[in-house]
Write an enzyme that holds these catalytic residues in place. Sequence first.
Site, PDB file in Angstrom:
ATOM      1  N   HIS A  45      11.716  -2.345  -7.682  1.00  0.00           N
ATOM      2  CA  HIS A  45      12.424  -2.004  -6.455  1.00  0.00           C
ATOM      3  C   HIS A  45      13.137  -0.654  -6.561  1.00  0.00           C
ATOM      4  O   HIS A  45      14.290  -0.502  -6.150  1.00  0.00           O
ATOM      5  CB  HIS A  45      13.410  -3.133  -6.114  1.00  0.00           C
ATOM      6  CG  HIS A  45      13.659  -3.294  -4.658  1.00  0.00           C
ATOM      7  ND1 HIS A  45      14.394  -2.386  -3.931  1.00  0.00           N
ATOM      8  CD2 HIS A  45      13.255  -4.230  -3.780  1.00  0.00           C
ATOM      9  CE1 HIS A  45      14.439  -2.782  -2.674  1.00  0.00           C
ATOM     10  NE2 HIS A  45      13.758  -3.896  -2.551  1.00  0.00           N
ATOM     11  N   HIS A  66      13.761 -11.914  -2.407  1.00  0.00           N
ATOM     12  CA  HIS A  66      13.766 -11.339  -3.760  1.00  0.00           C
ATOM     13  C   HIS A  66      14.274 -12.292  -4.845  1.00  0.00           C
ATOM     14  O   HIS A  66      15.061 -11.906  -5.712  1.00  0.00           O
ATOM     15  CB  HIS A  66      14.600 -10.056  -3.771  1.00  0.00           C
ATOM     16  CG  HIS A  66      14.018  -8.926  -2.973  1.00  0.00           C
ATOM     17  ND1 HIS A  66      12.675  -8.797  -2.723  1.00  0.00           N
ATOM     18  CD2 HIS A  66      14.613  -7.846  -2.380  1.00  0.00           C
ATOM     19  CE1 HIS A  66      12.462  -7.698  -2.008  1.00  0.00           C
ATOM     20  NE2 HIS A  66      13.620  -7.111  -1.782  1.00  0.00           N
ATOM     21  N   GLU A 123       7.100  -0.861  -2.814  1.00  0.00           N
ATOM     22  CA  GLU A 123       7.079  -2.049  -3.668  1.00  0.00           C
ATOM     23  C   GLU A 123       5.680  -2.642  -3.648  1.00  0.00           C
ATOM     24  O   GLU A 123       5.248  -3.180  -2.630  1.00  0.00           O
ATOM     25  CB  GLU A 123       8.085  -3.069  -3.145  1.00  0.00           C
ATOM     26  CG  GLU A 123       9.495  -2.546  -3.046  1.00  0.00           C
ATOM     27  CD  GLU A 123      10.298  -3.246  -1.948  1.00  0.00           C
ATOM     28  OE1 GLU A 123      10.441  -4.470  -1.980  1.00  0.00           O
ATOM     29  OE2 GLU A 123      10.762  -2.543  -1.038  1.00  0.00           O
TER      30      GLU A 123
HETATM   31  C1  BGC Z   1      13.242  -5.392   1.901  1.00  0.00           C
HETATM   32  C2  BGC Z   1      14.385  -4.986   2.810  1.00  0.00           C
HETATM   33  C3  BGC Z   1      15.684  -5.226   2.084  1.00  0.00           C
HETATM   34  C4  BGC Z   1      15.658  -4.436   0.798  1.00  0.00           C
HETATM   35  C5  BGC Z   1      16.906  -4.582  -0.031  1.00  0.00           C
HETATM   36  C6  BGC Z   1      13.329  -4.602   0.638  1.00  0.00           C
HETATM   37  O1  BGC Z   1      12.328  -5.002  -0.232  1.00  0.00           O
HETATM   38  O2  BGC Z   1      11.999  -5.188   2.505  1.00  0.00           O
HETATM   39  O3  BGC Z   1      14.352  -5.732   4.007  1.00  0.00           O
HETATM   40  O4  BGC Z   1      16.787  -4.861   2.864  1.00  0.00           O
HETATM   41  O5  BGC Z   1      14.569  -4.845   0.019  1.00  0.00           O
HETATM   42  O6  BGC Z   1      17.315  -5.881  -0.136  1.00  0.00           O
END
Ligand code: BGC
Length: 363
Positions: free
Chosen positions: A191, A117, A328
Amino acid sequence: MASSPAPRPFGTTKDGAAVQLYTLTNRNGMKAEITNYGATVVRLLVPDRAGKLDDVVLGFPSLDGYTSDAFRKSNPYFGAIVGRFGNRIAHAAFTLQGKTYQLAANNTPGDLPCSLHGGLKGFDQVVWEAKQVKRNGADCLQMRYVSKSGEEGYPGNLRVTVSFSLTPDNGLKIHYSATTDQATPVNLTHHGYFNLKGEGNGDILGHQLTLQASRFTPVDKGLIPTGELRPVKGGPFDFLAAHTIGERILAQDEQLGFGQGYDHNWVLDRKKRGLTLAATVEEPTSGRRMEVFTTEPGIQFYAGNFLDGTLVGKAGQAYPRRSGFCLETQHYPDSPNQPQFPSTILWPGRVYRTTTVYRFSAK
Ligand code: BGC
């Protein structure tokens, strides 16, 4: 048409920047509250079958919740825009035009380091410049951010605009655009963690999910796609017809083991370009339904497996495991290292444009 309400103070960052909370409403009473810290949707009020509004997203009442040590430690990215690259990049590195770029390895599922991310300080933690504008007569909240070349290891000055608006049919519409002066990977997503019963109101295991996807991208134990596009047919990843999230989440399955539940990217069955239905979620007790439309090729369905009850949300309730789910919309994880996947490289002179709508109804 009435103009947008004035923003309210939401808090001050550790660097001393004051951030605001902006409100969008539509004529049905749907309401979104969004802060320019992380371009984060803090509240989203939508009606149930009796017309009662509830807040259906996880979050905190003020900025402190988003900057607290507890939040930063588990970092679930509640409601934020993630970027420059949403999801994982294997070994926290990629090669572009013969040059290898090293990113911070901020995530280690299965003890395998990767970038998640956008890195240590992704777009979820920056202060965006917000502007309230009108688009086709509707209020629109425009957030802008310039990510400098070299930020979090990525090449190119990237100018990003994310616009939020509410549609007359109760959609939260998010439009993303970006330009760059050097080739760079870009994969922006929202998110939000949804609980259609209302945030803080138990788990999401009884929500019924449909995904318009015949294949998904299986992962290794580091949650990096193996490169295969695997048919979902008949297995626990088959949401072509509606299943509750909880029905098969505990099934003995290697992929569910790696994700500790659903934490995977589905490959959308796209018949045409443009905005297409990707997912439908129905919650039987409230009657609420959410449909997700997107221009993107994939969707990460994450069942909130890593929430552990340590974070306390807006209503003063702890958020236990699986008390919110994410859908997402995105390009596939690790695309910069997987040339067979649709490309995530934005080139100078080109414009990155994607749109996603989360549309709510009740029956
Ligand atoms: C991911 C997860 C992660 C979460 C928060 C999601 O987009 O797929 O693996 O734990 O984000 O970080």
